[in-house]
Design a protein around this motif. Structure first.
Motif, PDB file in Angstrom:
ATOM      1  N   ALA A   1      -8.652 -17.215   5.674  1.00 35.66           N
ATOM      2  CA  ALA A   1      -9.458 -16.026   5.976  1.00 35.66           C
ATOM      3  C   ALA A   1      -9.600 -15.139   4.743  1.00 35.66           C
ATOM      4  O   ALA A   1     -10.673 -14.586   4.483  1.00 35.66           O
ATOM      5  N   LEU A   2      -8.522 -14.980   3.976  1.00 38.77           N
ATOM      6  CA  LEU A   2      -8.584 -14.171   2.755  1.00 38.77           C
ATOM      7  C   LEU A   2      -9.583 -14.769   1.764  1.00 38.77           C
ATOM      8  O   LEU A   2     -10.447 -14.070   1.213  1.00 38.77           O
ATOM      9  N   LYS A   3      -9.481 -16.080   1.541  1.00 42.68           N
ATOM     10  CA  LYS A   3     -10.406 -16.746   0.610  1.00 42.68           C
ATOM     11  C   LYS A   3     -11.838 -16.704   1.124  1.00 42.68           C
ATOM     12  O   LYS A   3     -12.790 -16.545   0.348  1.00 42.68           O
ATOM     13  N   LEU A   4     -11.993 -16.832   2.439  1.00 39.18           N
ATOM     14  CA  LEU A   4     -13.318 -16.805   3.030  1.00 39.18           C
ATOM     15  C   LEU A   4     -13.959 -15.426   2.853  1.00 39.18           C
ATOM     16  O   LEU A   4     -15.143 -15.313   2.525  1.00 39.18           O
ATOM     17  N   GLY A   5     -13.158 -14.380   3.061  1.00 35.71           N
ATOM     18  CA  GLY A   5     -13.663 -13.035   2.852  1.00 35.71           C
ATOM     19  C   GLY A   5     -14.077 -12.799   1.408  1.00 35.71           C
ATOM     20  O   GLY A   5     -15.129 -12.207   1.133  1.00 35.71           O
ATOM     21  N   ALA A   6     -13.258 -13.265   0.486  1.00 39.07           N
ATOM     22  CA  ALA A   6     -13.581 -13.087  -0.930  1.00 39.07           C
ATOM     23  C   ALA A   6     -14.843 -13.852  -1.304  1.00 39.07           C
ATOM     24  O   ALA A   6     -15.722 -13.338  -2.016  1.00 39.07           O
ATOM     25  N   ALA A   7     -14.977 -15.078  -0.799  1.00 36.20           N
ATOM     26  CA  ALA A   7     -16.145 -15.888  -1.123  1.00 36.20           C
ATOM     27  C   ALA A   7     -17.416 -15.285  -0.518  1.00 36.20           C
ATOM     28  O   ALA A   7     -18.465 -15.200  -1.170  1.00 36.20           O
ATOM     29  N   ALA A   8     -17.321 -14.842   0.739  1.00 34.43           N
ATOM     30  CA  ALA A   8     -18.484 -14.230   1.377  1.00 34.43           C
ATOM     31  C   ALA A   8     -18.853 -12.922   0.686  1.00 34.43           C
ATOM     32  O   ALA A   8     -20.037 -12.599   0.525  1.00 34.43           O
ATOM     33  N   GLY A   9     -17.837 -12.156   0.276  1.00 34.50           N
ATOM     34  CA  GLY A   9     -18.099 -10.914  -0.436  1.00 34.50           C
ATOM     35  C   GLY A   9     -18.835 -11.162  -1.741  1.00 34.50           C
ATOM     36  O   GLY A   9     -19.807 -10.465  -2.068  1.00 34.50           O
ATOM     37  N   ARG A  10     -18.393 -12.152  -2.480  1.00 35.42           N
ATOM     38  CA  ARG A  10     -19.056 -12.473  -3.743  1.00 35.42           C
ATOM     39  C   ARG A  10     -20.458 -13.032  -3.497  1.00 35.42           C
ATOM     40  O   ARG A  10     -21.416 -12.698  -4.220  1.00 35.42           O
ATOM     41  N   TYR A  11     -20.624 -13.825  -2.461  1.00 36.62           N
ATOM     42  CA  TYR A  11     -21.922 -14.440  -2.176  1.00 36.62           C
ATOM     43  C   TYR A  11     -22.964 -13.395  -1.786  1.00 36.62           C
ATOM     44  O   TYR A  11     -24.133 -13.494  -2.179  1.00 36.62           O
ATOM     45  N   PHE A  12     -22.543 -12.375  -1.022  1.00 36.72           N
ATOM     46  CA  PHE A  12     -23.500 -11.429  -0.460  1.00 36.72           C
ATOM     47  C   PHE A  12     -23.644 -10.138  -1.249  1.00 36.72           C
ATOM     48  O   PHE A  12     -24.434  -9.272  -0.857  1.00 36.72           O
ATOM     49  N   ARG A  13     -22.920  -9.974  -2.319  1.00 39.44           N
ATOM     50  CA  ARG A  13     -23.069  -8.737  -3.089  1.00 39.44           C
ATOM     51  C   ARG A  13     -24.490  -8.620  -3.623  1.00 39.44           C
ATOM     52  O   ARG A  13     -25.023  -9.541  -4.230  1.00 39.44           O
ATOM     53  N   ARG A  14     -25.097  -7.476  -3.366  1.00 45.66           N
ATOM     54  CA  ARG A  14     -26.459  -7.233  -3.827  1.00 45.66           C
ATOM     55  C   ARG A  14     -26.448  -6.170  -4.924  1.00 45.66           C
ATOM     56  O   ARG A  14     -25.447  -5.491  -5.148  1.00 45.66           O
ATOM     57  N   ASP A  15     -27.565  -6.022  -5.587  1.00 48.16           N
ATOM     58  CA  ASP A  15     -27.662  -5.044  -6.675  1.00 48.16           C
ATOM     59  C   ASP A  15     -27.941  -3.660  -6.112  1.00 48.16           C
ATOM     60  O   ASP A  15     -28.997  -3.056  -6.306  1.00 48.16           O
ATOM     61  N   THR A  16     -26.972  -3.146  -5.368  1.00 46.43           N
ATOM     62  CA  THR A  16     -27.059  -1.790  -4.829  1.00 46.43           C
ATOM     63  C   THR A  16     -25.821  -1.020  -5.268  1.00 46.43           C
ATOM     64  O   THR A  16     -24.845  -1.602  -5.739  1.00 46.43           O
ATOM     65  N   GLN A  17     -25.866   0.276  -5.090  1.00 42.38           N
ATOM     66  CA  GLN A  17     -24.759   1.097  -5.557  1.00 42.38           C
ATOM     67  C   GLN A  17     -23.499   0.862  -4.742  1.00 42.38           C
ATOM     68  O   GLN A  17     -22.392   0.893  -5.255  1.00 42.38           O
ATOM     69  N   GLU A  18     -23.681   0.618  -3.443  1.00 46.88           N
ATOM     70  CA  GLU A  18     -22.529   0.411  -2.575  1.00 46.88           C
ATOM     71  C   GLU A  18     -22.645  -0.928  -1.863  1.00 46.88           C
ATOM     72  O   GLU A  18     -23.691  -1.269  -1.319  1.00 46.88           O
ATOM     73  N   HIS A  19     -21.559  -1.695  -1.902  1.00 54.01           N
ATOM     74  CA  HIS A  19     -21.505  -2.977  -1.214  1.00 54.01           C
ATOM     75  C   HIS A  19     -20.646  -2.796   0.029  1.00 54.01           C
ATOM     76  O   HIS A  19     -19.520  -2.308  -0.049  1.00 54.01           O
TER      77      HIS A  19
ATOM     78  N   ASN B   1     -14.828 -23.621  -5.958  1.00 56.15           N
ATOM     79  CA  ASN B   1     -15.000 -23.521  -7.414  1.00 56.15           C
ATOM     80  C   ASN B   1     -14.387 -22.280  -8.038  1.00 56.15           C
ATOM     81  O   ASN B   1     -14.403 -22.119  -9.250  1.00 56.15           O
ATOM     82  N   GLY B   2     -13.881 -21.371  -7.203  1.00 58.77           N
ATOM     83  CA  GLY B   2     -13.252 -20.168  -7.742  1.00 58.77           C
ATOM     84  C   GLY B   2     -14.088 -18.927  -7.515  1.00 58.77           C
ATOM     85  O   GLY B   2     -15.323 -18.975  -7.577  1.00 58.77           O
ATOM     86  N   ILE B   3     -13.424 -17.830  -7.251  1.00 55.14           N
ATOM     87  CA  ILE B   3     -14.089 -16.574  -6.905  1.00 55.14           C
ATOM     88  C   ILE B   3     -13.708 -15.512  -7.928  1.00 55.14           C
ATOM     89  O   ILE B   3     -12.523 -15.264  -8.167  1.00 55.14           O
ATOM     90  N   LYS B   4     -14.704 -14.885  -8.514  1.00 58.04           N
ATOM     91  CA  LYS B   4     -14.448 -13.852  -9.496  1.00 58.04           C
ATOM     92  C   LYS B   4     -14.052 -12.554  -8.800  1.00 58.04           C
ATOM     93  O   LYS B   4     -14.787 -12.026  -7.975  1.00 58.04           O
ATOM     94  N   ALA B   5     -12.857 -12.041  -9.121  1.00 55.71           N
ATOM     95  CA  ALA B   5     -12.381 -10.797  -8.513  1.00 55.71           C
ATOM     96  C   ALA B   5     -13.024  -9.593  -9.199  1.00 55.71           C
ATOM     97  O   ALA B   5     -13.501  -9.675 -10.335  1.00 55.71           O
ATOM     98  N   ALA B   6     -13.034  -8.477  -8.477  1.00 56.91           N
ATOM     99  CA  ALA B   6     -13.571  -7.238  -9.042  1.00 56.91           C
ATOM    100  C   ALA B   6     -12.584  -6.625 -10.031  1.00 56.91           C
ATOM    101  O   ALA B   6     -11.364  -6.867  -9.954  1.00 56.91           O
TER     102      ALA B   6
ATOM    103  N   THR C   1     -12.379  -6.709  -0.026  1.00 55.28           N
ATOM    104  CA  THR C   1     -12.126  -5.610  -0.966  1.00 55.28           C
ATOM    105  C   THR C   1     -11.794  -6.123  -2.361  1.00 55.28           C
ATOM    106  O   THR C   1     -12.078  -5.447  -3.354  1.00 55.28           O
ATOM    107  N   SER C   2     -11.226  -7.333  -2.450  1.00 57.84           N
ATOM    108  CA  SER C   2     -10.896  -7.888  -3.763  1.00 57.84           C
ATOM    109  C   SER C   2     -12.123  -8.195  -4.592  1.00 57.84           C
ATOM    110  O   SER C   2     -12.048  -8.311  -5.819  1.00 57.84           O
ATOM    111  N   THR C   3     -13.282  -8.326  -3.930  1.00 59.32           N
ATOM    112  CA  THR C   3     -14.522  -8.569  -4.663  1.00 59.32           C
ATOM    113  C   THR C   3     -15.407  -7.327  -4.711  1.00 59.32           C
ATOM    114  O   THR C   3     -16.595  -7.414  -5.035  1.00 59.32           O
ATOM    115  N   GLY C   4     -14.843  -6.178  -4.359  1.00 64.89           N
ATOM    116  CA  GLY C   4     -15.562  -4.924  -4.507  1.00 64.89           C
ATOM    117  C   GLY C   4     -16.362  -4.495  -3.300  1.00 64.89           C
ATOM    118  O   GLY C   4     -17.175  -3.555  -3.391  1.00 64.89           O
ATOM    119  N   MET C   5     -16.146  -5.124  -2.155  1.00 69.19           N
ATOM    120  CA  MET C   5     -16.884  -4.757  -0.931  1.00 69.19           C
ATOM    121  C   MET C   5     -16.120  -3.671  -0.183  1.00 69.19           C
ATOM    122  O   MET C   5     -14.897  -3.743  -0.021  1.00 69.19           O
TER     123      MET C   5
END
Length: 446
Positions: A25-43, A135-140, A67-71
């Protein structure tokens, strides 16, 4: 990961076992967070859940991943699955998550994702999330880690929205309604909506303890509601499942109406009112042949899809259709919701009662079902029964015997090593013979 993570409806399994572990679940949250981050001020992400004990574990693990990916995470608490779709879009979130195993027992759990448009994810999006996990998830950066907070207004927003789907200037005054919330996600929202619309509400299945969700209650066990309807002389019973995306109804005589009957009624009413887009109902291959005949008799087309409400929604969106669902009780109305909504489906049935003055038993049986039977055959994982010539011959022979007065549907389960053999026939004796011959052929090769 050697195994595919996403199944027919998100990720699902036994709690604390693969894939429903805190680590995944932790990895899934991080991957989904990285996948869905958009170019907006708040994620942001919204997370809801049903009432399972394991929901706390999964909720916390997902929150850590996001939260580890900035969401930034909005925690909504127990909420119906369709409410998460609605609030994901309404709160302009990048992604929404529902923690639930729907109608499954409390020992299971699941994770469903919604995109920023409020609809469930496509196969491509799910594949993209899995690829990131592999393949790995880039943390914030430390200064960009997300925050998490409770969003206390979620239930009220959904309650108010659900009420707007009932015809304006109409009320439920004078109706006595039993609602069984399956000790699940709608245990507060469904009684509130019905009461605020004027009904006398008798609520059962509203005492969740983390382990009793769907236990002898809800849409998969409607006997409790049927008994309560008779006991209290109620006008109707509404049975939801654990995450409230399904509904079956009980008429005042205690008889059950499944999703096919509910869709048949709504489709006919909407067609008469000129609001059934494309004059078409979208349903799965499991819907009864009697429904198809009823619709055709009213000049309405039935478009069939593979089993699963996601397939129904995809076909509805592609064809511009407004009504679809499943025999199991998923009622999808894209004018109101992005996925099946048991409560809003029930409100549409109640609207028919109020507008016509007819009771539930008069409305809940719009067609006579063609006899239908389903048998599950378990097979060894290293075997492929459906590839055997003998099985294909039995299927061809059965289809020829049924002709236009029946249907034969054979498919592999998406979650277990089972072959599901379903047959329908106007002639019950023919039904039994064809079903028996096909099942016997499958069993010999299993």
């Amino acid at each position: 990961m050697a195994q595919k993570l996403f199944g027919t409806d998100g990720v699902r399994g036994r709690a604390n076992s693969w894939p429903m572990t805190a680590e995944i679940a932790l990895k899934l949250g991080a991957a989904a967070g990285r996948y869905f981050r958009r170019d907006t001020q708040e994620h942001r992400v919204v997370i809801g859940k049903d009432t399972r004990l394991s929901g706390y574990m999964i909720e916390n693990a997902l929150t850590a991943g996001f939260t580890s990916t900035g969401m930034n995470v909005f925690l909504l608490g127990p909420m119906p699955t369709p409410a998460i779709g609605y609030l994901t879009h309404g709160l302009r979130a990048d992604v929404g998550v529902m923690i639930s195993a729907s109608h499954n027992p409390a020992s299971d759990n699941g994770i469903k994702f919604f995109g920023p448009d409020g609809f469930k994810l496509s196969d491509e999006a799910e594949a993209g999330i899995e690829a990131l996990m592999e393949n790995g998830i880039k943390a914030a950066a430390p200064e960009n880690i997300g925050r998490a907070k409770r969003f206390d207004d979620a239930r009220g927003r959904y309650v108010e929205y659900a009420k707007t789907t009932f015809p304006s200037r109409r009320r439920l005054d004078g109706l006595r309604i039993v609602v069984d919330c399956a000790n699940g996600a709608a245990y507060k929202t469904a009684p509130a909506v019905l009461w605020e619309l004027g009904a006398e509400v008798i609520a059962i299945g509203v005492e969740p303890d983390g382990t009793n969700i769907n236990r002898n209650c809800g849409s998969t066990h409607p006997d409790a509601a049927a008994k309560k309807v008779i006991e209290t002389r109620a006008d109707i019973g509404i049975c939801l499942d654990g995450d409230a995306d399904r509904v079956v109804l009980i008429d005042e005589k205690g008889h059950v109406a499944d999703g096919d009957q509910i869709m048949g009624l709504i489709a006919t009413r909407w067609a008469e009112q000129g609001r059934l887009a494309g004059n078409t109902l979208v349903a799965t291959v499991m819907s009864n042949l009697g429904l198809e005949r009823h619709l055709n008799g009213h000049g309405i087309d039935l478009k069939r899809t593979a089993v699963g409400d996601r397939h129904v929604v995809e076909a509805m969106r592609q064809g511009g259709h407004s009504l679809g669902g499943e025999q199991s009780g998923h009622i999808v109305m894209t004018d109101y919701a992005t996925t099946g909504d048991g409560l809003i489906g029930a409100l549409q049935f109640l609207a028919c009662m109020v507008e016509t003055g007819q009771n539930a038993s008069q409305l809940a049986r719009v067609f006579k079902p063609v006899p239908q039977k389903l048998i599950n055959v378990r097979y060894e994982p290293d075997k492929a029964p459906l590839d055997a010539d003998s099985v294909q011959e039995a299927i061809a022979k059965g289809e020829k015997a049924l002709g236009k007065d029946g249907r034969l549907l054979i498919r592999k389960s998406g979650t277990e090593p089972l072959i599901r053999v379903m047959a329908e026939a106007v002639d019950p004796a023919l039904l039994d013979r064809v079903l028996g011959d096909v099942v016997a052929a499958v069993e010999r090769e299993s």
